[in-house]
Design a protein around this motif. Structure first.
Motif, PDB file in Angstrom:
ATOM      1  N   PHE A  92       6.501  23.137   1.522  1.00  0.00           N
ATOM      2  CA  PHE A  92       7.127  22.371   2.599  1.00  0.00           C
ATOM      3  C   PHE A  92       6.691  23.002   3.922  1.00  0.00           C
ATOM      4  O   PHE A  92       6.783  24.218   4.089  1.00  0.00           O
ATOM      5  N   LEU A 123       7.602  26.733   3.737  1.00  0.00           N
ATOM      6  CA  LEU A 123       8.551  27.128   2.710  1.00  0.00           C
ATOM      7  C   LEU A 123       8.006  26.754   1.338  1.00  0.00           C
ATOM      8  O   LEU A 123       7.314  25.741   1.193  1.00  0.00           O
ATOM      9  N   ALA A 125       8.984  25.513  -2.398  1.00  0.00           N
ATOM     10  CA  ALA A 125      10.089  24.796  -3.037  1.00  0.00           C
ATOM     11  C   ALA A 125      10.069  24.978  -4.545  1.00  0.00           C
ATOM     12  O   ALA A 125       9.014  25.051  -5.173  1.00  0.00           O
ATOM     13  N   LEU A 134      14.479  26.618  -1.342  1.00  0.00           N
ATOM     14  CA  LEU A 134      13.382  26.721  -0.377  1.00  0.00           C
ATOM     15  C   LEU A 134      13.302  28.166   0.079  1.00  0.00           C
ATOM     16  O   LEU A 134      14.294  28.727   0.550  1.00  0.00           O
ATOM     17  N   SER A 141      15.912  32.285   2.258  1.00  0.00           N
ATOM     18  CA  SER A 141      15.974  31.143   1.338  1.00  0.00           C
ATOM     19  C   SER A 141      17.180  30.261   1.618  1.00  0.00           C
ATOM     20  O   SER A 141      18.179  30.693   2.207  1.00  0.00           O
TER      21      SER A 141
END
Length: 274
Positions: A92, A123, A125, A134, A141
């Motif tokens: 992400f 991030l 996932a 995430l 996180s």
């Protein structure tokens, strides 16, 4: 559920500047990407955020939704936000966010600070059994759980906030999780006011609920719980307007006094563990 169990190919096209009712801010630039993670079109309730090794439990309203146009929107806990997001495989990339500027309680504001920091940049996932995690390269996180919509009737609505005019405030200290409302399909309503149990009638018509014949037990409790009880009773008196936003319920009386409630199990805000 393994990451590859649900495979969807989503083409996220550039959506330009979005216009609408103005309730959610954002600049609306997306991009063409693909994802193999089943994450779009789902409301993800935020369970907690961990930043610099400190875990902070989320307010009940904190959530994130990602649409098929490359837009993330949600609630940091008090303020609404939007941000562009690119989803490529398990990565992400969250762009700069735009948010509203509501005044919030101190503990909620502290959570919003860590949430906005964690939900940004690149991030990684991971999805498993309705859970989404995430994680940043620094180890910060966000733990999230998918939330199915909640119906008005049959749901235990836990009061999470009191509202006066347009200002929402936290519950009196020590009363979290004490006030609950359950609407029956037969037009009944019952629950706890924070100290005493109650039952009565609730007639639903369109976006309004009219309460009548509310009767409660007569126990005396510590002052904070009695304060909560008086505030809830003031709302459950006559005609109110109601709104359900997925798993959040708002009730507003004709005098602009109101309350917020959640179908989520959590009612804590600002809890931290080292």
């Amino acid at each position: 559920m393994a990451l590859g169990a649900l495979v969807s190919l989503l083409v996220l096209t550039s959506c330009g500047t979005e216009t609408g009712d103005g309730s959610r801010p954002g600049n609306g630039s997306g991009g063409a990407v693909r994802t193999e993670l089943p994450v779009t079109g789902i409301r993800w309730g935020v369970d907690s955020v961990t930043v610099d090794g400190k875990r902070t439990a989320a307010p009940a309203d904190a959530h994130v939704e990602i649409d098929a146009k490359g837009r993330a929107s949600g609630n940091y806990g008090c303020n609404l936000f939007t941000a562009d997001v690119r989803v490529d495989g398990e990565t992400f990339t969250v762009g700069p966010a735009t948010s509203t500027k509501r005044g919030c309680e101190k503990d909620v504001q502290e959570f919003e600070t860590v949430m906005s920091r964690a939900f940004s940049g690149e991030l990684t996932a991971a999805v498993a059994d309705r859970k989404l995690t995430l994680t940043s390269a620094d180890g910060d996180s966000i733990a999230l759980t998918s939330q199915p919509p909640a119906p008005l009737t049959g749901t235990t609505w836990t009061v999470t906030a009191l509202v006066s005019g347009s200002v929402a405030t936290s519950l009196p200290a020590g009363t979290e999780g004490k006030a609950r409302i359950v609407f029956g399909k037969d037009g009944s309503v019952r629950g706890s006011l924070g100290c005493n149990g109650f039952r009565g009638r609730a007639t639903v018509s369109g976006s309004s609920i009219t309460f009548d014949s509310i009767d409660s037990t007569k126990m005396m409790c510590p002052d904070p719980r009695m304060k909560l009880e008086r505030a809830v009773l003031a709302v459950l008196d006559g005609r109110t307007t109601y709104r359900i936003d997925h798993r959040s319920l708002s009730l507003t009386a004709e005098n602009s006094e109101g309350l917020g409630a959640s179908a989520a199990e959590k009612t804590r805000t600002g809890e931290t563990t080292g």
